[in-house]
Design a protein around this motif. Structure first.
Motif, PDB file in Angstrom:
ATOM      1  N   SER A 120       0.901  -1.139   0.103  1.00 53.11           N
ATOM      2  CA  SER A 120      -0.016   0.112   0.165  1.00 53.11           C
ATOM      3  C   SER A 120       0.819   1.153   0.025  1.00 53.11           C
ATOM      4  CB  SER A 120      -1.052  -0.134   1.455  1.00 53.11           C
ATOM      5  OG  SER A 120      -1.780   1.090   1.310  1.00 53.11           O
ATOM      6  N   SER A 136       2.706   4.606   0.961  1.00 53.00           N
ATOM      7  CA  SER A 136       2.853   5.202   2.239  1.00 53.00           C
ATOM      8  C   SER A 136       3.673   6.621   2.396  1.00 53.00           C
ATOM      9  CB  SER A 136       3.526   4.087   3.052  1.00 53.00           C
ATOM     10  OG  SER A 136       4.836   3.616   2.642  1.00 53.00           O
ATOM     11  N   LYS A 161      -9.145   3.696   2.540  1.00 50.34           N
ATOM     12  CA  LYS A 161      -8.562   3.003   1.663  1.00 50.34           C
ATOM     13  C   LYS A 161      -6.993   2.802   1.687  1.00 50.34           C
ATOM     14  CE  LYS A 161      -8.695   1.713  -3.352  1.00 50.34           C
ATOM     15  NZ  LYS A 161      -9.284   2.084  -4.816  1.00 50.34           N
ATOM     16  N   TYR A 162      -6.166   3.761   2.004  1.00 54.15           N
ATOM     17  CA  TYR A 162      -4.965   4.017   2.115  1.00 54.15           C
ATOM     18  C   TYR A 162      -4.441   4.269   3.551  1.00 54.15           C
ATOM     19  CZ  TYR A 162      -5.285   3.503  -2.965  1.00 54.15           C
ATOM     20  OH  TYR A 162      -5.628   3.271  -4.215  1.00 54.15           O
ATOM     21  N   LYS A 204       1.940   6.854  -4.435  1.00 57.79           N
ATOM     22  CA  LYS A 204       0.909   7.494  -3.935  1.00 57.79           C
ATOM     23  C   LYS A 204       0.374   8.780  -4.491  1.00 57.79           C
ATOM     24  CE  LYS A 204       4.677  10.636  -2.085  1.00 57.79           C
ATOM     25  NZ  LYS A 204       5.602  11.253  -0.720  1.00 57.79           N
ATOM     26  N   ALA A 228      -2.099   6.640  -6.650  1.00 58.50           N
ATOM     27  CA  ALA A 228      -3.395   6.423  -6.182  1.00 58.50           C
ATOM     28  C   ALA A 228      -4.356   7.403  -5.845  1.00 58.50           C
ATOM     29  CB  ALA A 228      -2.939   5.933  -4.580  1.00 58.50           C
ATOM     30  N   TYR A 241      -8.225   7.431  -7.501  1.00 57.54           N
ATOM     31  CA  TYR A 241      -9.283   7.694  -6.627  1.00 57.54           C
ATOM     32  C   TYR A 241     -10.290   8.761  -6.721  1.00 57.54           C
ATOM     33  CZ  TYR A 241     -11.912   7.765  -1.918  1.00 57.54           C
ATOM     34  OH  TYR A 241     -12.822   7.854  -1.047  1.00 57.54           O
TER      35      TYR A 241
END
Length: 304
Positions: free
Chosen positions: A88, A90, A116-117, A277, A280, A284
């Motif tokens: 995931s 970070s 979600k993260y 990141k 993501a 999203y």
């Protein structure tokens, strides 16, 4: 070569200040200075010129910087790839966005994003000033204007639809304009820097210079002045959609659509590798807004 030393060097290059760069990474000035010295010793060259107030990159430092940035991007991508994509994202994601759009359409979605993260922290700065992303150390900027910096990459998150509108109170008192030229007989409220409104007419594009007794530099203030009956204005649907639903503001001149290629963009520094990141965040919010975006979905069946 130590990855943490590279992170510090990249931030130092943006801030020209060892103490500030170190503080952003949770390091003391003494430790930060020692890290840069160790990096220089490992390379056998001097990377920065030091002075009492700030530092600057040497010629070797300037040559080394893009490679350091590429190494850090590669490390982020490699970490995300471990475990067949199960890792995931970070760390801290630094985001800047226009004040009104950020408050209305970023903040309400952050809870779901962080659920979600969970390993990601968000540093969100809301400002209507266009800032230097690299100098500010931002990973992503949300913008609703054209991209002018060729060193950046932009991803379209959603259309930025614009309409001409007024309150029922204003229209009852002053009547509704039937053509763009009729606007010269009305009081127009407009955003600073956005007083030229271009319409698509049967005779081609028509530019109207909005005139009125109020102009302001804040989009929500323009909307609220319009809703209170102070005049006709141009608004983005993302800022006025709730007022349209409630009937507090209604569209006018719907036969003469505005000419605009505006969009909501996610902008990030150019790189061969996109940090997990950042990817993501972009994926999203593109899904969260939808196509058409949720602020336009209830308006699709209306004559806008």
């Amino acid at each position: 070569m130590n990855i943490e030393h590279l992170k510090l060097f990249v931030r130092l290059a943006a801030t020209n200040n060892i103490s500030q760069a170190g503080a952003e990474l949770g390091l003391s000035p003494a430790v930060s200075s020692a890290h840069i010295s160790k990096l220089e010793n490992s390379l056998g060259v001097r990377l920065v010129h030091r002075s009492t107030r700030k530092v600057s990159l040497t010629e070797e430092g300037q040559a080394f910087l893009p490679h350091a940035e590429e190494v850090l991007s590669s490390v982020d991508a490699a970490r995300a790839a471990v475990g067949a994509g199960k890792a995931s994202p970070s760390g801290t994601l630094r985001v800047t966005a226009p004040a009104s759009f950020g408050r209305m359409h970023l903040v309400p979605a952050l809870k779901g994003f962080q659920e979600k993260y969970p390993d990601l922290s968000i540093d969100l700065r809301l400002t209507d000033t266009i800032i230097d992303m690299v100098e500010g150390g931002f990973d992503i900027a949300i913008r609703d204007s054209a991209l002018k910096d060729s060193s950046l990459i932009a991803r379209n998150l959603a259309p930025d639809r614009r309409i001409i509108c007024a309150s029922p109170e204003y229209l009852e008192k002053h009547g509704a304009p039937q053509t763009p030229d009729d606007l010269y007989q009305h009081n127009c409220v407009h955003l600073v820097g956005l007083d030229s409104w271009t319409f698509d007419t049967p005779n081609g594009h028509k530019v109207i210079k909005a005139q009125g007794k109020l102009r302001t530099d804040h989009g929500e203030a323009v909307r609220d002045a319009c809703a209170s009956g102070m005049g006709i204005t141009l608004c983005a649907t993302w800022i006025v959609y709730e007022h349209l639903k409630r009937g507090e503001i209604v569209p006018v001149l719907t036969d003469y659509p505005l000419v605009s290629d505006a969009a909501i963009w996610a902008v990030y520094p150019s790189s061969r590798l996109l940090a997990p990141k950042v990817r993501a965040f972009i994926d999203y919010f593109a899904e969260y807004y939808g196509n058409p975006p949720y602020w336009d979905q209830d308006l699709e069946n209306k004559d806008l």
